[in-house]
Design an enzyme around this catalytic site. Structure first.
Site, PDB file in Angstrom:
ATOM      1  N   ASP A 132       0.678  -1.219  -0.034  1.00 42.09           N
ATOM      2  CA  ASP A 132      -0.160  -0.066   0.023  1.00 42.09           C
ATOM      3  C   ASP A 132       0.839   1.207   0.093  1.00 42.09           C
ATOM      4  OD1 ASP A 132      -1.612  -1.901   0.594  1.00 42.09           O
ATOM      5  OD2 ASP A 132      -2.765  -1.099   2.252  1.00 42.09           O
ATOM      6  N   HIS A 289       3.477  -2.229   3.113  1.00 39.44           N
ATOM      7  CA  HIS A 289       3.622  -0.986   2.607  1.00 39.44           C
ATOM      8  C   HIS A 289       4.910  -0.857   1.601  1.00 39.44           C
ATOM      9  CE1 HIS A 289       1.351  -0.498   5.970  1.00 39.44           C
ATOM     10  NE2 HIS A 289       0.506   0.361   5.375  1.00 39.44           N
TER      11      HIS A 289
HETATM   12 ZN   LIG Z   1      -2.464   3.050   3.222  1.00 33.82          ZN
END
Ligand SMILES: [Zn+2]
Ligand SMILES: *[C@@H]1O[C@H](CO)[C@@H](O)[C@H](O)[C@H]1NC(C)=O
Ligand SMILES: *[C@@H]1O[C@H](CO)[C@@H](O)[C@H](O)[C@H]1NC(C)=O
Ligand SMILES: *[C@@H]1O[C@H](CO)[C@@H](O)[C@H](O)[C@H]1NC(C)=O
Ligand SMILES: *[C@@H]1O[C@H](CO)[C@@H](O)[C@H](O)[C@H]1NC(C)=O
Length: 337
Positions: A132, A289
């Protein structure tokens, strides 16, 4: 870059071909300041204008209003906004000031999921690999490792990052990864008005379409912060909600917290996953991430450990749920789609 190079010496597969470094073909986003009304970027040779970066786009923009006219929002319930209706770009908390009703389907407050939320892969051992908040300058390193490991992932991209790093996003798409939506400015969506939620998602879908040429269908709310109001809006926009199983938060965000933790926290978490997954009745979707060098370095370590674990099958989210068309356009994706 240097501190994390040694881990690249471990190869995932024998004879893995080293791909050339991706080139950033397009000019970066202009530096936006508070006084600038918009962001101008050259994408695929065309000058494109987007809203200011890292702030909720204006829902009164005529382009957004025109888009809203085409939506059927009659199923969107009238429910309170979290954070007292004050737009919140931080990790939402669930306390009295969020003013959410207990029955409004909040993931933040009750971890409520709707029947069409996706937080697991149906098959035991199947892992929906997700990254992400990018694309970032660290993303190419992760793309190289995914290639070495012959793996594909879902990238939940932030629109502001997409138009800042369009060449990197285009490269991720061309290498066969699934590109999905994660809002324009990363707010807690339940704190926004209906029209602000739409503006956040509209511009992110548009940025991905402009860069990759396909319209994404999969979406993840920042912080997992959705409720029945936001779900109804995203359904009306044709977006599928993807969450993660809370135990499968990689904890990589702790590497950039103050004070930062060491990579060990991510590796220990991963080792826990390897103990848990064989005992589950389904597969799982994780939270990782690709925004920071630290989280990408940890993600690379995890990949190189994961490929050695028997019984794990790492794929994109659409692949793990058996969807061969993760974009609106039929045949719009190269390679396996
Ligand atoms: Zn996020
Ligand atoms: C909008 O959606 C509602 C509920 O799903 C449906 O009953 C209605 O016919 C739709 N309206 C239009 C114009 O499509
Ligand atoms: C309650 O939530 C608000 C909004 O997220 C936050 O600013 C505040 O610090 C929280 N209060 C407590 C006691 O956690
Ligand atoms: C790993 O699992 C153990 C036992 O369930 C738990 O105590 C520990 O906090 C977990 N560690 C991480 C990093 O999730
Ligand atoms: C891994 O999962 C994908 C998607 O569900 C499936 O198509 C593939 O056959 C699986 N691979 C293995 C080795 O089980």
């Amino acid at each position: 870059m240097a501190p994390y190079m040694p881990i690249l010496l471990i190869t995932c597969t024998v004879n893995a071909a080293k791909k050339p470094s991706p080139t950033v073909a397009n000019s970066p986003a202009s530096v936006s300041s508070a006084s600038e009304p918009s962001t101008t970027v050259t994408i695929n040779g065309k000058t494109m204008v987007y809203p200011p970066l890292d702030t909720t786009p204006d829902p009164n923009d005529p382009v957004v209003q025109e888009y809203i006219k085409g939506l059927n929002l009659s199923s969107v319930p009238n429910l309170p906004r979290s954070n007292g209706g004050v737009p919140n770009h931080l990790q939402p908390t669930c306390n009295s000031s969020t003013q959410l009703d207990p029955d409004q389907g909040s993931w933040t407050c009750q971890k409520h999921t709707a029947s069409d939320d996706i937080q697991e892969c149906p098959t035991v051992g199947n892992w929906g690999v997700t990254y992400d908040d990018g694309p970032s300058e660290s993303t190419p390193q992760l793309l190289d490792t995914l290639d070495e490991c012959n793996l594909k992932a879902t990238f939940f991209v932030v629109g502001s990052r997409a138009v800042s790093n369009p060449g990197i996003l285009a490269d991720a798409y061309k290498r066969g990864h699934n590109i999905a939506v994660h809002t324009w400015s990363h707010p807690a969506l339940t704190s926004l008005s209906n029209e602000q939620v739409i503006a956040e998602l509209y511009w992110t879908v548009k940025a991905i379409k402009d860069v990759c040429g396909v319209t994404p269908i999969y979406y993840r709310p920042p912080f997992g912060d959705t409720d029945n109001r936001v779900r109804a809006i995203t359904r009306a926009m044709g977006l599928k909600t993807v969450l993660w199983i809370p135990t499968f938060d990689s904890n990589d965000w702790k590497l950039v917290a103050t004070p930062p933790e060491k990579d060990d926290v991510v590796i220990n978490t991963f080792n826990n996953w390897t103990q848990i997954f064989p005992t589950m009745s389904t597969g799982f979707i994780v939270l990782q991430h690709d925004l920071y060098p630290q989280t990408v370095a940890a993600a690379i370590k995890v990949l190189k450990l994961a490929v050695k674990v028997k019984g794990l099958n790492m794929t994109t989210v659409p692949q793990c749920v058996g969807d061969t068309k993760p974009y609106l356009e039929v045949g719009g994706s190269p390679g396996q789609y």
